[in-house]
Scaffold this active site. Sequence first.
Site, PDB file in Angstrom:
ATOM      1  N   CYS A  82       0.853  -1.305   0.027  1.00 32.50           N
ATOM      2  CA  CYS A  82      -0.042  -0.020  -0.017  1.00 32.50           C
ATOM      3  C   CYS A  82       0.951   1.078   0.008  1.00 32.50           C
ATOM      4  O   CYS A  82       1.726   1.404  -0.883  1.00 32.50           O
ATOM      5  CB  CYS A  82      -1.078   0.229   1.116  1.00 32.50           C
ATOM      6  SG  CYS A  82      -2.458   1.250   1.034  1.00 32.50           S
ATOM      7  N   HIS A 192      -3.554  -4.934  -0.509  1.00 31.55           N
ATOM      8  CA  HIS A 192      -3.384  -5.475   0.596  1.00 31.55           C
ATOM      9  C   HIS A 192      -3.187  -6.976   0.526  1.00 31.55           C
ATOM     10  O   HIS A 192      -4.336  -7.847   0.809  1.00 31.55           O
ATOM     11  CB  HIS A 192      -4.186  -4.950   1.747  1.00 31.55           C
ATOM     12  CG  HIS A 192      -4.009  -3.667   2.369  1.00 31.55           C
ATOM     13  ND1 HIS A 192      -3.023  -3.332   3.192  1.00 31.55           N
ATOM     14  CD2 HIS A 192      -4.621  -2.572   1.632  1.00 31.55           C
ATOM     15  CE1 HIS A 192      -3.236  -1.917   3.236  1.00 31.55           C
ATOM     16  NE2 HIS A 192      -4.289  -1.527   2.519  1.00 31.55           N
ATOM     17  N   GLU A 194      -2.574  -9.353   2.861  1.00 32.97           N
ATOM     18  CA  GLU A 194      -2.795  -9.618   4.101  1.00 32.97           C
ATOM     19  C   GLU A 194      -4.342  -9.656   4.423  1.00 32.97           C
ATOM     20  O   GLU A 194      -5.072 -10.153   5.117  1.00 32.97           O
ATOM     21  CB  GLU A 194      -2.281  -8.871   5.191  1.00 32.97           C
ATOM     22  CG  GLU A 194      -2.754  -7.464   5.619  1.00 32.97           C
ATOM     23  CD  GLU A 194      -2.135  -6.364   4.869  1.00 32.97           C
ATOM     24  OE1 GLU A 194      -2.434  -5.188   4.895  1.00 32.97           O
ATOM     25  OE2 GLU A 194      -1.494  -6.926   3.656  1.00 32.97           O
TER      26      GLU A 194
END
Length: 211
Positions: A82, A192, A194
């Site tokens: 990001c 992202h 994750e």
Amino acid sequence: MTKRVAILDYGSGNIRSAERAVARQGVEVTVTADFATAVEADGLFVPGVGAYAACMDGLRSVRGERIIGRRLAGARPVLGVCVGMQILFERGIEHGVESEGCGEWPGSVERIDAPVVPHMGWNRLEIPEGSTMFAGLPEEVRFYFVHSYAAQDWHLEDTGPLPKPKVAWCHYGKRPFVAAVENGALWATQFHPEKSGDGGAALLANWVSTL
């Protein structure tokens, strides 16, 4: 021997979710602002949420730009996510104010020109051939984005005689933007991983396999 990943703690957000996602790949994870620990780890994860200028201020406060530079000089893996990706470019421009970035890649990060900003949600990518980052992932895989700024006008010839990075693009708004970059030891994603389910986990597994 278990690989060690350092998540650079420089006051930016999303660290805990990143810590959990990386740890699920079977590596030892340390959240740290310590220079030596970050330089010496097998992999360095650079998160980032918020304003470009604020992230650069936080990064400099822990000598993060020097950590990244030192690692790349020794071909030691770095993954930026990001705003942690955006700061790798030469500059960021927000509300007419230009901030200097790490300068690992040429180009500027600017506001997305789209009817709806921030860009928030799941999107497919235009994935480059021969990518290690996206190896084993289906073409229709989607990743989760939350951002208002991105690198959009990036011409690979600007990198000069160096090996050309592999770049994944996302089509949103009037111009496509850089969604991910694979450049030797330096990887980065605007999305992202994750927060991107199985696709994000597979990408992190691919990164860990390079450590």
